[in-house]
Motif scaffolding. Structure first.
Motif, PDB file in Angstrom:
ATOM      1  N   UNK A 111       0.834  -1.204   0.000  1.00 23.63           N
ATOM      2  CA  UNK A 111       0.000   0.000   0.000  1.00 23.63           C
ATOM      3  C   UNK A 111       0.868   1.253   0.000  1.00 23.63           C
ATOM      4  N   UNK A 112       1.997   1.180   0.698  1.00 25.76           N
ATOM      5  CA  UNK A 112       2.947   2.286   0.650  1.00 25.76           C
ATOM      6  C   UNK A 112       3.477   2.505  -0.754  1.00 25.76           C
ATOM      7  N   UNK A 113       3.705   1.410  -1.473  1.00 28.20           N
ATOM      8  CA  UNK A 113       4.156   1.530  -2.863  1.00 28.20           C
ATOM      9  C   UNK A 113       3.078   2.187  -3.728  1.00 28.20           C
ATOM     10  N   UNK A 114       1.815   1.836  -3.469  1.00 28.70           N
ATOM     11  CA  UNK A 114       0.720   2.461  -4.216  1.00 28.70           C
ATOM     12  C   UNK A 114       0.596   3.940  -3.884  1.00 28.70           C
ATOM     13  N   UNK A 115       0.743   4.295  -2.613  1.00 33.34           N
ATOM     14  CA  UNK A 115       0.684   5.710  -2.218  1.00 33.34           C
ATOM     15  C   UNK A 115       1.851   6.488  -2.822  1.00 33.34           C
ATOM     16  N   UNK A 116       3.014   5.843  -2.890  1.00 33.74           N
ATOM     17  CA  UNK A 116       4.168   6.465  -3.535  1.00 33.74           C
ATOM     18  C   UNK A 116       3.864   6.742  -5.001  1.00 33.74           C
ATOM     19  N   UNK A 117       3.231   5.774  -5.651  1.00 38.00           N
ATOM     20  CA  UNK A 117       2.866   5.945  -7.061  1.00 38.00           C
ATOM     21  C   UNK A 117       1.859   7.084  -7.226  1.00 38.00           C
ATOM     22  N   UNK A 118       0.883   7.154  -6.330  1.00 40.21           N
ATOM     23  CA  UNK A 118      -0.106   8.233  -6.403  1.00 40.21           C
ATOM     24  C   UNK A 118       0.563   9.582  -6.161  1.00 40.21           C
ATOM     25  N   UNK A 119       1.538   9.628  -5.235  1.00 42.42           N
ATOM     26  CA  UNK A 119       2.210  10.896  -4.953  1.00 42.42           C
ATOM     27  C   UNK A 119       3.002  11.402  -6.157  1.00 42.42           C
ATOM     28  N   UNK A 120       3.406  10.492  -7.035  1.00 43.47           N
ATOM     29  CA  UNK A 120       4.101  10.886  -8.260  1.00 43.47           C
ATOM     30  C   UNK A 120       3.136  11.228  -9.390  1.00 43.47           C
ATOM     31  N   UNK A 121       1.830  11.078  -9.133  1.00 48.49           N
ATOM     32  CA  UNK A 121       0.838  11.355 -10.160  1.00 48.49           C
ATOM     33  C   UNK A 121       0.565  10.174 -11.078  1.00 48.49           C
ATOM     34  N   UNK A 122       1.023   8.994 -10.694  1.00 51.10           N
ATOM     35  CA  UNK A 122       0.845   7.794 -11.520  1.00 51.10           C
ATOM     36  C   UNK A 122      -0.352   6.994 -11.000  1.00 51.10           C
TER      37      UNK A 122
END
Length: 200
Positions: free
Chosen positions: A18-29
């Motif tokens: 989930x942290x990886x997904x949040x990281x992706x969202x924070x990059x706009x992906x």
């Protein structure tokens, strides 16, 4: 990394992803985060089903210190759980690779700074660390003294869903990738960044 409860290890690895997904969202992906959510759901369901079979076969204990050497009693579950663990780690051509590697490469291409990239690579290496630890203590390590029965693998109502989810952990990555991203994505990276995810 220091947890010994099998279900807690798998649940905490869900938080890592989930942290990886949040990281992706924070990059706009956003699309990549959803793609990783879909692939992660398949191999994480496989991990939980395999864990349930191991707990049932090991006398209802969840402590992985009492497992050890279960690959002899549970060969099919061992293969399926290791397949799910390898997919979780992002090993090439498994389901997790197609989503996780794309997130890592696009994060490297957008060059968000050395600190962000370093934290991302450390998190990737921690995922591999606790997955290898789980595999070693459960299947490869010395016998922990617990009782284990292998009749669980003869129950098709337990093993059938595991085999089906193992197949989806193999083929869902490219299929979902083709469905979600019909146009190819060109990524230009230096060699050390391109090989960084595989190295860690």
């Amino acid at each position: 990394i220091f947890e010994y409860d099998l279900k807690k290890i798998i649940a905490l690895s869900t938080l890592s992803q989930l942290g990886m997904m949040m990281f992706s969202i924070s990059l706009g992906l956003y699309e990549l985060a959803f793609f990783h959510l879909l692939t992660h759901a398949l191999f994480k369901a496989l991990l939980f089903l395999c864990a349930g079979i191991l707990i049932h076969g090991a006398g209802n204990t969840q402590d992985i210190r009492s497992f050890g050497g279960l690959s002899l009693n549970f060969p099919l579950v061992t293969v399926c759980m290791n397949l799910a663990n390898l997919s979780l780690c992002g090993v090439p051509f498994l389901a997790g690779f197609y989503s996780k590697d794309l997130i890592v490469e696009l994060a490297c291409q957008y060059s968000w700074g050395i600190f962000v990239l370093l934290m991302m690579f450390i998190c990737l290496s921690l995922t591999v660390l606790y997955s290898v630890r789980l595999t070693y203590l459960s299947f490869v390590g010395p016998y922990g003294g617990g009782t284990s029965i292998s009749v669980c693998e003869s129950d098709y109502s337990l093993v059938g869903p595991v085999v089906i989810l193992s197949f989806t952990s193999l083929v869902s990555g490219p299929i979902l990738s083709w469905l979600n991203f019909p146009a190819p994505v060109l990524i230009f990276l230096p060699v050390f960044l391109k090989s960084g995810a595989l190295f860690f």
